[in-house]
Write an enzyme that holds these catalytic residues in place. Structure first.
Site, mmCIF file in Angstrom:
data_model
loop_
_atom_site.group_PDB
_atom_site.id
_atom_site.type_symbol
_atom_site.label_atom_id
_atom_site.label_comp_id
_atom_site.label_asym_id
_atom_site.label_seq_id
_atom_site.Cartn_x
_atom_site.Cartn_y
_atom_site.Cartn_z
ATOM 1 N N GLU A 82 -37.847 47.021 -5.981
ATOM 2 C CA GLU A 82 -38.080 48.108 -5.559
ATOM 3 C C GLU A 82 -37.272 49.447 -6.155
ATOM 4 O O GLU A 82 -38.021 50.390 -6.258
ATOM 5 C CB GLU A 82 -37.896 47.954 -4.006
ATOM 6 C CG GLU A 82 -38.282 46.927 -3.228
ATOM 7 C CD GLU A 82 -38.275 45.596 -3.146
ATOM 8 O OE1 GLU A 82 -37.151 45.194 -3.982
ATOM 9 O OE2 GLU A 82 -39.261 44.772 -2.777
ATOM 10 N N ASP B 79 -40.149 47.300 6.358
ATOM 11 C CA ASP B 79 -40.195 47.437 5.327
ATOM 12 C C ASP B 79 -41.883 48.355 4.634
ATOM 13 O O ASP B 79 -41.888 49.396 4.928
ATOM 14 C CB ASP B 79 -39.956 47.648 3.993
ATOM 15 C CG ASP B 79 -40.421 45.759 3.893
ATOM 16 O OD1 ASP B 79 -40.794 45.505 4.811
ATOM 17 O OD2 ASP B 79 -39.648 45.292 2.542
ATOM 18 N N GLU C 26 -47.814 36.866 2.125
ATOM 19 C CA GLU C 26 -47.940 36.811 1.111
ATOM 20 C C GLU C 26 -48.929 36.600 0.414
ATOM 21 O O GLU C 26 -49.032 36.991 -0.879
ATOM 22 C CB GLU C 26 -46.063 35.354 0.536
ATOM 23 C CG GLU C 26 -45.364 35.880 1.440
ATOM 24 C CD GLU C 26 -44.669 36.968 1.089
ATOM 25 O OE1 GLU C 26 -44.578 36.895 0.175
ATOM 26 O OE2 GLU C 26 -43.658 37.295 1.413
#
Ligand code: DMJ
Length: 490
Positions: free
Chosen positions: A389, A254, A121
């Site tokens: 997204e 992902d 992150e």
């Protein structure tokens, strides 16, 4: 007035009337289109200003805005929203807001803190945000800060296998896995490469690139993949995949796929192993995970668990149409674009079929021919975190096809955000129930990626300037921070 003058005036009026009838529709259409294009860009700028107003008033210098309780939330204590939003402000042309944020970075931001941060992150949001802002502005303040955080994250790679730990204390220089496991998440250890490789290029210090490419090399040759698809966990002691047999393009896997393609592009399409892994994985998706719903034949990417297909898809998977389209634009098989078009439609439907016009976090798809609805949402999956997204993919699809429906779909989403998630005193909030337009249950949190990604991709979707972050010159990291494609001499 003579008869001649009267006739002339009448003739002139008749002429103007006929011209009006003939040309009015196209003039108004042109005017409407121009105004619409300008308006949409301005509506995004206004949305950003509104979000920023809340952040400035109630969370300045903190990680996240809690817009309803008018306070802040802390994750790493590093001004996450502010850093994530820097390049968005630059791209949106919000100079005053950018200047005050820059001042904070210069005078307040310190990484010399006894605090645990998540490697992934902080890499994608902080390191990525600082590097891209440096590239866009040329201001070395951001490069210096990027070097500082990059160096402090390096202890994460000191593990028996060189597969990094999930957490690093950037003040003490120590790293560790989560308390309950020695596993790291596959997406996390394979989606830090764009940023660390770029840091090495800028600093001429190979340690960053070496560390992340060692991870790529190991994952490339690991056993336990299925037709190029990877499991979700990897052990930091053994360097092997754990909890095998489950495959998803959603959470925990992902951006592994995204970064295979994007590293290949970043490096000038020379690193063939990355391309091979990407192509194999897309074939793996087609072979193992693709299904179509009933009755509308929407294509979706399901999840595989020990050979059993679970017909559910995270909203996170909606990055895939954009990535597939980016690959096709760069010469990869045309059927990648066909798949992108189909998945884009499905992601759009995940918004359009909800009562608020906003997608749930997870959609379940119907495969039974006797049941009426294509998309179902379980009570626990009804939240929307203002994620980017779908808008990210709409941006790619519009850039490559110029089909205005993608702009219209993005516009509808923006209007739903404004209707159901905007908090009057400033900021936007995630919500718990996309199926309840009367009370969508605000969650009182504005994620940093709403400013870092969602609003940036909306702006780029509506902007007519194709050269604004040209996709032939930049790759976006997985937090929407554009990094340059390396010149061929690098
Ligand atoms: C962001 O931090 C990144 O886009 C990441 O790749 C996935 N999760 C969020 C947005 O949904």
């Amino acid at each position: 007035m003579s008869r001649l003058q009267r006739s002339l005036i009448l003739f002139l009026l008749a002429f103007l009337f006929i011209c009006g009838i003939l040309f009015y529709p196209s003039l108004t259409e042109q005017w409407r289109v121009t105004v619409k294009a300008v308006d949409r860009v301005e509506v995004v700028q206004e949305a950003f200003r509104h979000a920023w107003k809340g952040y400035k008033a109630f969370a300045w210098g903190h990680d996240e805005l809690k817009p309803i309780s008018k306070t802040h939330g802390e994750w790493f204590g590093l001004g996450l929203t502010l850093i994530d939003a820097l390049d968005t402000m630059w791209i949106l042309g919000l100079k005053d807001e950018f200047a005050e944020a820059r001042k904070w970075v210069e005078t307040e931001l310190s990484f010399s803190k006894n605090v645990d941060v998540n490697l992934f992150e902080s890499t994608i949001r902080i390191l990525g945000g600082l590097l891209s802002t440096y590239h866009l502005t040329g201001d070395t303040l951001f490069l210096d800060k990027a070097k500082d955080i990059g160096f402090r994250l390096m202890p994460a790679f000191k593990t028996p296998s060189k597969i990094p730990y999930s957490d690093v204390n950037i003040g003490k220089g120590t790293a560790h896995p989560p308390r309950w496991t020695t596993d790291s998440t596959v997406a996390e250890v394979t989606s830090i490469q764009l940023e660390f490789r770029e840091l090495s290029r800028l600093t001429q210090d190979p340690q960053y690139q070496n560390a992340v490419e060692e991870v790529t090399r190991q994952v490339h040759r690991l056993e336990g993949k299925r037709d190029g698809l990877v499991p979700m966990f990897i052990n930091t002691n053994s360097g092997k995949f754990t909890r095998r047999g489950a495959f998803t393009l959603g959470a925990r896997a992902d951006s592994y796929y995204e970064y295979l393609l994007k590293q290949w592009l970043q490096g000038g399409k020379k690193e063939t192993e990355l391309l091979e892994d990407y192509l194999q994985a897309i074939e793996g998706v087609k072979k193992n995970l693709l299904r179509q719903t009933s009755p509308s034949k929407l294509t979706f990417v399901g999840e595989l668990s020990n050979g059993h297909l679970n017909p559910k898809m995270d909203h996170l998977v909606c990055f895939l149409p954009g990535t597939l389209a980016l690959g096709a634009h760069n010469g990869l098989p045309a059927d990648h674009m066909d798949l992108a078009l189909q998945l884009m439609e499905t992601c759009h439907q995940m918004y359009a079929q909800m009562e608020t016009g906003l997608s749930p976090e997870i959609a379940h798809f119907n495969l039974q021919s006797n049941n009426g609805r294509d998309i179902d949402v379980k009570p626990a999956d009804r939240h929307n975190l203002l994620r980017p997204e779908t808008i990210e993919s709409l941006f790619y699809m519009y850039r490559f096809t110029k089909d205005s429906k993608y702009r219209d779909w993005g516009w509808d989403i923006l209007q739903s955000f404004n209707k159901y998630t905007r908090v009057p005193s400033g900021g936007y909030t995630s919500i718990s129930n996309v199926r309840d337009p009367v009370y969508p249950s605000p969650r009182d949190k504005m994620e940093s990626f709403f400013l870092g990604e969602t609003l940036k991709y909306l702006f780029l979707l509506f902007s007519d300037d194709n050269e604004l972050i040209s996709l032939d010159k930049y790759v976006f990291n997985t937090e929407a921070h554009p990094l340059p494609i390396w010149p061929s001499t690098s």
